[in-house]
Write an enzyme that holds these catalytic residues in place. Sequence first.
Site, PDB file in Angstrom:
ATOM      1  N   HIS A 191      55.125 -65.299  25.274  1.00  0.00           N
ATOM      2  CA  HIS A 191      54.476 -64.582  26.359  1.00  0.00           C
ATOM      3  C   HIS A 191      54.853 -65.246  27.706  1.00  0.00           C
ATOM      4  O   HIS A 191      54.338 -66.148  28.059  1.00  0.00           O
ATOM      5  CB  HIS A 191      52.995 -64.710  26.113  1.00  0.00           C
ATOM      6  CG  HIS A 191      52.304 -64.295  27.570  1.00  0.00           C
ATOM      7  ND1 HIS A 191      52.251 -62.846  27.900  1.00  0.00           N
ATOM      8  CD2 HIS A 191      51.616 -65.204  28.518  1.00  0.00           C
ATOM      9  CE1 HIS A 191      51.669 -62.720  29.159  1.00  0.00           C
ATOM     10  NE2 HIS A 191      51.352 -64.063  29.529  1.00  0.00           N
ATOM     11  N   ASP A 202      50.964 -57.622  27.086  1.00  0.00           N
ATOM     12  CA  ASP A 202      52.561 -57.106  27.132  1.00  0.00           C
ATOM     13  C   ASP A 202      52.557 -55.961  26.567  1.00  0.00           C
ATOM     14  O   ASP A 202      53.302 -54.877  26.926  1.00  0.00           O
ATOM     15  CB  ASP A 202      53.259 -58.269  26.825  1.00  0.00           C
ATOM     16  CG  ASP A 202      52.916 -59.530  27.382  1.00  0.00           C
ATOM     17  OD1 ASP A 202      53.315 -59.889  28.714  1.00  0.00           O
ATOM     18  OD2 ASP A 202      52.469 -60.444  26.701  1.00  0.00           O
TER      19      ASP A 202
END
Length: 328
Positions: free
Chosen positions: A187, A159
């Site tokens: 996440h 990410d």
Amino acid sequence: VTTPAVVTVTGAAGQIGYALAFRIASGQLLGPDTPVRLRMLEIPPAVKAAEGVAMELDDCAFPLLDGIDITDDATAAFDGVNVALLVGARPRTKGMERGDLLSANGGIFGPQGAAINAGAADDVRVLVVGNPANTNAYIASAHAPDVPADRFTAMTRLDHNRALAQLRHRTGAAIDDIARLAIWGNHSATQYPDLTHATIGGRPALEVVGDDAWVRDGFIPTVAKRGAAIIEARGASSAASAANAAIDHVHTWVHGTPEGDWTSAGVVSDGSYGVPEGLISSFPVTASGGAYTIVPGLEVDGFSRERIDASVAELVEEREAVRALGLV
Ligand code: NAX
């Protein structure tokens, strides 16, 4: 002569495992001075495929690859392990409720945590990639009471790297000129990619971007939903980029962050920033001396507060659910 580091990859015959194994064996995980003994843990039906990966690894004649072991037994896989990359997980299939998903993964990550507790080396470092990564790391850690909780981490480096890439596209800046980006929370699609402290060539990134609407409606959702966009385009989920991020996560953990910068990782909360102690949440972190540390004392504005709280609320719910299911 340096003793080889034992690196265990679970789900080694899967698509991330396939992208990861060659980079580990070539020395990109731990650096050019550390030979590696690669352990691959798979479920019985995938052991043969793992053997095929091992044949290909052989055929690379990597000088740093000291040996390969393939097993379907977690106890053997984690005996003496220095770095454990927990990639294999039970994916969500059609019609599966969250409770079913957590139970299936609890059945994997609980026993793996216990095997790490029983046999790992004193310096073991664990990175959980398999989803739901934060909660799987939480479950594994809960089954490893003798291993310090800060050795269990979850991957949000993909990410983080996706956020760097989006910022490069938008501003034309070089990746090395972008600093202090942060991913907060889970996440998942609730994660908060945070530009409020980021700099580009030393200037505040928000000032360089100069467009709050892009940050809110472009940058944040693009980063948070990038995984789905990759599936849509490729017909398969992110694999090489996920493996790349796993390499980055461990390499940074061992070798440190550059002065003045930080990265993002799912680490156990010490209660910082209102994140309940013990949760494995993504934070801005520095690494030095082989340890990740949450960056202290950052100002959190109102918008960031809301976004962090929303993602952390999801982590709290997942923790409640695994407690209710008796998985921890
Ligand atoms: P694959 O389905 O290609 O591979 C998974 C492998 O794990 C299979 O070979 C399977 O046999 C093995 N496996 C299943 N249960 C196991 C067990 N108990 N012990 C050992 N091995 C086991 O999935 P892949 O695309 O490689 O993705 C792996 C995991 O990474 C998934 O959970 C996925 O959701 C997750 N991801 C996490 C990311 C992150 O940023 N944290 C991003 C990429 C990825 O989506």
